[in-house]
Design a protein around this motif. Structure first.
Motif, PDB file in Angstrom:
ATOM      1  N   VAL A 158       0.870  -1.168   0.000  1.00 31.51           N
ATOM      2  CA  VAL A 158       0.000   0.000   0.000  1.00 31.51           C
ATOM      3  C   VAL A 158       0.909   1.220   0.000  1.00 31.51           C
ATOM      4  N   LEU A 159       0.820   2.014  -1.064  1.00 28.00           N
ATOM      5  CA  LEU A 159       1.659   3.204  -1.202  1.00 28.00           C
ATOM      6  C   LEU A 159       0.784   4.444  -1.136  1.00 28.00           C
ATOM      7  N   TYR A 160       1.121   5.321  -0.213  1.00 26.60           N
ATOM      8  CA  TYR A 160       0.411   6.596  -0.112  1.00 26.60           C
ATOM      9  C   TYR A 160       1.412   7.705  -0.421  1.00 26.60           C
ATOM     10  N   PHE A 161       1.199   8.396  -1.523  1.00 22.19           N
ATOM     11  CA  PHE A 161       2.041   9.523  -1.916  1.00 22.19           C
ATOM     12  C   PHE A 161       1.398  10.787  -1.372  1.00 22.19           C
ATOM     13  N   TRP A 171       0.723  14.356  -6.988  1.00 26.94           N
ATOM     14  CA  TRP A 171      -0.124  14.898  -5.930  1.00 26.94           C
ATOM     15  C   TRP A 171      -0.570  13.723  -5.080  1.00 26.94           C
ATOM     16  N   THR A 172      -1.414  13.918  -4.122  1.00 24.95           N
ATOM     17  CA  THR A 172      -1.886  12.822  -3.283  1.00 24.95           C
ATOM     18  C   THR A 172      -2.345  11.653  -4.150  1.00 24.95           C
ATOM     19  N   SER A 173      -1.799  10.474  -3.868  1.00 22.51           N
ATOM     20  CA  SER A 173      -2.144   9.272  -4.630  1.00 22.51           C
ATOM     21  C   SER A 173      -2.113   8.066  -3.712  1.00 22.51           C
ATOM     22  N   LEU A 174      -2.972   7.106  -3.980  1.00 22.79           N
ATOM     23  CA  LEU A 174      -3.030   5.877  -3.192  1.00 22.79           C
ATOM     24  C   LEU A 174      -3.026   4.689  -4.149  1.00 22.79           C
ATOM     25  N   MET A 214      -5.884   3.494  -6.537  1.00 23.75           N
ATOM     26  CA  MET A 214      -7.083   3.714  -5.726  1.00 23.75           C
ATOM     27  C   MET A 214      -7.310   5.201  -5.456  1.00 23.75           C
ATOM     28  N   THR A 215      -6.613   6.068  -6.164  1.00 20.94           N
ATOM     29  CA  THR A 215      -6.681   7.500  -5.903  1.00 20.94           C
ATOM     30  C   THR A 215      -8.086   8.051  -6.074  1.00 20.94           C
ATOM     31  N   GLU A 216      -8.716   7.735  -7.182  1.00 24.15           N
ATOM     32  CA  GLU A 216     -10.063   8.261  -7.425  1.00 24.15           C
ATOM     33  C   GLU A 216     -11.021   7.793  -6.331  1.00 24.15           C
ATOM     34  N   TYR A 217     -10.962   6.508  -6.013  1.00 25.36           N
ATOM     35  CA  TYR A 217     -11.811   5.971  -4.948  1.00 25.36           C
ATOM     36  C   TYR A 217     -11.536   6.710  -3.633  1.00 25.36           C
TER      37      TYR A 217
END
Length: 144
Positions: free
Chosen positions: A38-41, A97-100, A115-118
């Motif tokens: 799980v990567l959170y930018f 930018w913020t991304s998951l 999963m960014t949009e979600y």
């Protein structure tokens, strides 16, 4: 007004991050060959949505997957986009930018799930809804 703001954020995220699942063309070089990652930018400019995505992701992982994280079956990485040493991975994931991402590594190869949009659409809803979707994706990828 709020709806227009959220639509604008969603548009910017989709353009900057893309919204596709794909198999990486590079081999994994660290960690267990089979795992969920799980990567959170995150960027230094943080909004309520960004803070919620980070907090809810961490809460879910800490509440349900501590054992899996301890033994390396699930890996969580928070990646600060402003740090020069993270430029390569940010470029690889096209994260500006913020991304998951929730990714499956199998036999040293990665399959990405953006999963960014979600995350953006569900981060301001009840926490249970956000966590349920993220949990479902993790569980889907854990299946052989």
């Amino acid at each position: 007004m709020k709806k227009a703001f959220y639509i604008l954020i969603l548009f910017i995220t989709m353009v900057s991050c893309g919204n596709r699942s794909k198999t990486a063309d590079i081999q994994d070089q660290t960690g267990k060959p089979d795992r969920i990652e799980v990567l959170y930018f995150r960027s230094p400019q943080r909004c309520v949505i960004c803070n919620n995505i980070e907090a809810l992701t961490k809460e879910l992982l800490d509440s349900l997957y501590l054992t899996e994280m301890a033994n390396g079956d699930i890996v969580y990485r928070m990646i600060e986009l402003s740090q020069k040493e993270n430029k390569t991975i940010a470029d690889r994931y096209e994260a500006a930018w913020t991304s998951l991402f929730v990714n499956k590594w199998e036999d040293g190869k990665e399959t990405r799930h953006n999963m960014t949009e979600y995350a953006i659409l569900h981060s301001m809803r009840p926490a249970k809804e956000f966590k349920e979707g993220l949990k479902n994706k993790i569980e889907e990828l854990r299946k052989p």
